[in-house]
Motif scaffolding. Structure first.
Motif, mmCIF file in Angstrom:
data_model
loop_
_atom_site.group_PDB
_atom_site.id
_atom_site.type_symbol
_atom_site.label_atom_id
_atom_site.label_comp_id
_atom_site.label_asym_id
_atom_site.label_seq_id
_atom_site.Cartn_x
_atom_site.Cartn_y
_atom_site.Cartn_z
ATOM 1 N N LYS A 71 -51.345 5.777 -56.412
ATOM 2 C CA LYS A 71 -50.776 4.637 -57.141
ATOM 3 C C LYS A 71 -50.544 4.985 -58.604
ATOM 4 O O LYS A 71 -49.530 4.603 -59.196
ATOM 5 C CB LYS A 71 -51.698 3.422 -57.033
ATOM 6 N N MET A 72 -51.472 5.712 -59.215
ATOM 7 C CA MET A 72 -51.314 6.104 -60.614
ATOM 8 C C MET A 72 -50.129 7.047 -60.784
ATOM 9 O O MET A 72 -49.367 6.927 -61.741
ATOM 10 C CB MET A 72 -52.605 6.767 -61.119
ATOM 11 N N GLN A 73 -49.947 7.977 -59.845
ATOM 12 C CA GLN A 73 -48.818 8.898 -59.921
ATOM 13 C C GLN A 73 -47.497 8.148 -59.766
ATOM 14 O O GLN A 73 -46.516 8.444 -60.464
ATOM 15 C CB GLN A 73 -48.959 9.996 -58.863
ATOM 16 N N GLN A 74 -47.461 7.162 -58.866
ATOM 17 C CA GLN A 74 -46.253 6.359 -58.692
ATOM 18 C C GLN A 74 -45.942 5.565 -59.956
ATOM 19 O O GLN A 74 -44.792 5.470 -60.376
ATOM 20 C CB GLN A 74 -46.408 5.415 -57.501
ATOM 21 N N LEU A 75 -46.964 4.996 -60.560
ATOM 22 C CA LEU A 75 -46.786 4.242 -61.792
ATOM 23 C C LEU A 75 -46.268 5.151 -62.902
ATOM 24 O O LEU A 75 -45.376 4.776 -63.665
ATOM 25 C CB LEU A 75 -48.105 3.591 -62.198
ATOM 26 N N GLN A 76 -46.804 6.349 -62.977
ATOM 27 C CA GLN A 76 -46.367 7.302 -63.995
ATOM 28 C C GLN A 76 -44.896 7.640 -63.818
ATOM 29 O O GLN A 76 -44.150 7.724 -64.779
ATOM 30 C CB GLN A 76 -47.218 8.569 -63.930
ATOM 31 N N GLN A 77 -44.466 7.820 -62.571
ATOM 32 C CA GLN A 77 -43.061 8.127 -62.309
ATOM 33 C C GLN A 77 -42.165 6.946 -62.666
ATOM 34 O O GLN A 77 -41.056 7.125 -63.149
ATOM 35 C CB GLN A 77 -42.863 8.505 -60.840
ATOM 36 N N GLY A 78 -42.657 5.736 -62.452
ATOM 37 C CA GLY A 78 -41.848 4.545 -62.712
ATOM 38 C C GLY A 78 -41.726 4.201 -64.178
ATOM 39 O O GLY A 78 -40.668 3.778 -64.636
ATOM 40 N N VAL A 79 -42.800 4.353 -64.959
ATOM 41 C CA VAL A 79 -42.770 3.924 -66.352
ATOM 42 C C VAL A 79 -43.120 5.033 -67.340
ATOM 43 O O VAL A 79 -43.024 4.823 -68.542
ATOM 44 C CB VAL A 79 -43.732 2.733 -66.597
ATOM 45 N N GLY A 80 -43.513 6.173 -66.859
ATOM 46 C CA GLY A 80 -43.914 7.254 -67.754
ATOM 47 C C GLY A 80 -42.725 7.851 -68.486
ATOM 48 O O GLY A 80 -41.604 7.871 -67.986
ATOM 49 N N ASP A 82 -41.251 11.222 -70.729
ATOM 50 C CA ASP A 82 -41.525 12.626 -71.013
ATOM 51 C C ASP A 82 -41.658 12.823 -72.520
ATOM 52 O O ASP A 82 -41.344 11.939 -73.325
ATOM 53 C CB ASP A 82 -40.450 13.534 -70.414
ATOM 54 N N LYS A 83 -42.108 13.978 -72.931
ATOM 55 C CA LYS A 83 -42.384 14.243 -74.336
ATOM 56 C C LYS A 83 -41.132 14.141 -75.194
ATOM 57 O O LYS A 83 -41.173 13.658 -76.320
ATOM 58 C CB LYS A 83 -43.015 15.630 -74.495
ATOM 59 N N ASN A 84 -40.000 14.592 -74.674
ATOM 60 C CA ASN A 84 -38.762 14.545 -75.447
ATOM 61 C C ASN A 84 -38.350 13.110 -75.733
ATOM 62 O O ASN A 84 -37.872 12.800 -76.830
ATOM 63 C CB ASN A 84 -37.638 15.288 -74.715
ATOM 64 N N SER A 85 -38.495 12.222 -74.765
ATOM 65 C CA SER A 85 -38.139 10.820 -74.974
ATOM 66 C C SER A 85 -39.011 10.192 -76.055
ATOM 67 O O SER A 85 -38.526 9.422 -76.885
ATOM 68 C CB SER A 85 -38.296 10.025 -73.675
ATOM 69 N N ILE A 86 -40.279 10.521 -76.058
ATOM 70 C CA ILE A 86 -41.188 9.983 -77.068
ATOM 71 C C ILE A 86 -40.786 10.477 -78.457
ATOM 72 O O ILE A 86 -40.735 9.712 -79.412
ATOM 73 C CB ILE A 86 -42.648 10.349 -76.734
ATOM 74 N N ARG A 87 -40.460 11.769 -78.556
ATOM 75 C CA ARG A 87 -40.027 12.322 -79.853
ATOM 76 C C ARG A 87 -38.758 11.641 -80.337
ATOM 77 O O ARG A 87 -38.625 11.318 -81.514
ATOM 78 C CB ARG A 87 -39.815 13.831 -79.729
ATOM 79 N N GLU A 88 -37.815 11.422 -79.420
ATOM 80 C CA GLU A 88 -36.564 10.749 -79.792
ATOM 81 C C GLU A 88 -36.838 9.341 -80.278
ATOM 82 O O GLU A 88 -36.224 8.881 -81.270
ATOM 83 C CB GLU A 88 -35.618 10.709 -78.601
ATOM 84 N N MET A 89 -37.744 8.626 -79.634
ATOM 85 C CA MET A 89 -38.071 7.267 -80.046
ATOM 86 C C MET A 89 -38.726 7.257 -81.438
ATOM 87 O O MET A 89 -38.436 6.388 -82.272
ATOM 88 C CB MET A 89 -38.988 6.607 -79.024
ATOM 89 N N ILE A 90 -39.567 8.233 -81.702
ATOM 90 C CA ILE A 90 -40.218 8.318 -83.016
ATOM 91 C C ILE A 90 -39.161 8.595 -84.093
ATOM 92 O O ILE A 90 -39.147 7.954 -85.144
ATOM 93 C CB ILE A 90 -41.313 9.415 -83.026
ATOM 94 N N ASP A 91 -38.279 9.551 -83.811
ATOM 95 C CA ASP A 91 -37.211 9.871 -84.775
ATOM 96 C C ASP A 91 -36.312 8.663 -84.992
ATOM 97 O O ASP A 91 -35.910 8.368 -86.125
ATOM 98 C CB ASP A 91 -36.387 11.060 -84.283
ATOM 99 N N GLU A 92 -35.991 7.956 -83.950
ATOM 100 C CA GLU A 92 -35.136 6.770 -84.064
ATOM 101 C C GLU A 92 -35.832 5.696 -84.883
ATOM 102 O O GLU A 92 -35.208 5.014 -85.698
ATOM 103 C CB GLU A 92 -34.788 6.235 -82.670
ATOM 104 N N GLY A 93 -37.107 5.536 -84.721
ATOM 105 C CA GLY A 93 -37.861 4.566 -85.499
ATOM 106 C C GLY A 93 -37.912 4.900 -86.963
ATOM 107 O O GLY A 93 -37.929 4.017 -87.813
ATOM 108 N N ARG A 94 -37.889 6.179 -87.300
ATOM 109 C CA ARG A 94 -37.917 6.607 -88.699
ATOM 110 C C ARG A 94 -36.598 6.282 -89.394
ATOM 111 O O ARG A 94 -36.537 6.141 -90.594
ATOM 112 C CB ARG A 94 -38.185 8.096 -88.784
ATOM 113 N N ARG A 95 -35.525 6.198 -88.607
ATOM 114 C CA ARG A 95 -34.216 5.930 -89.194
ATOM 115 C C ARG A 95 -34.111 4.512 -89.730
ATOM 116 O O ARG A 95 -33.291 4.212 -90.580
ATOM 117 C CB ARG A 95 -33.106 6.155 -88.165
ATOM 118 N N PHE A 96 -34.923 3.608 -89.205
ATOM 119 C CA PHE A 96 -34.791 2.198 -89.604
ATOM 120 C C PHE A 96 -35.683 1.871 -90.736
ATOM 121 O O PHE A 96 -36.655 1.950 -91.091
ATOM 122 C CB PHE A 96 -35.064 1.271 -88.409
#
Length: 96
Positions: A71-80, A82-96
């Motif tokens: 169940k945890m692995q399924q949840l991770q696949q559904g809402v987890g 990846d590292k690149n997405s997190i970095r992009e979100m951080i960079d995008e947040g810095r722009r505002f």
């Protein structure tokens, strides 16, 4: 002052007998005793056979643990993310 670490056994009568090798003969000494029970193999075996329960009070089994992992692995696949997405979100947040 000498510090000694010894293993001893308390009998069924509750009496602890200590024989210490020491250079002190015919002198009064101060003794400090610390009792630390040792794990008994028989006690460990009986504890291992006791059922274990999860946070909801349900008994845990190998099957229930594997189901939780799946169940945890399924949840991770559904809402987890990846590292690149997190970095992009951080960079995008810095722009505002």
């Amino acid at each position: 002052m000498e510090t000694k670490k010894l293993l001893a056994h308390i009998g069924t009568d509750g009496i602890l007998k200590i024989q210490t090798p020491t250079n002190f003969k015919d002198k009064s000494v101060e003794i400090l005793v610390v009792l630390q029970p040792l794990d008994n193999p028989e006690d460990s075996a009986s504890e291992a056979s006791l059922p274990k329960y999860n946070a909801w009070g349900k008994p845990t089994t190998q099957k229930s643990i594997q189901a939780a992992i799946i169940k945890m692995q399924q949840l991770q696949q559904g809402v987890g993310l990846d590292k690149n997405s997190i970095r992009e979100m951080i960079d995008e947040g810095r722009r505002f």
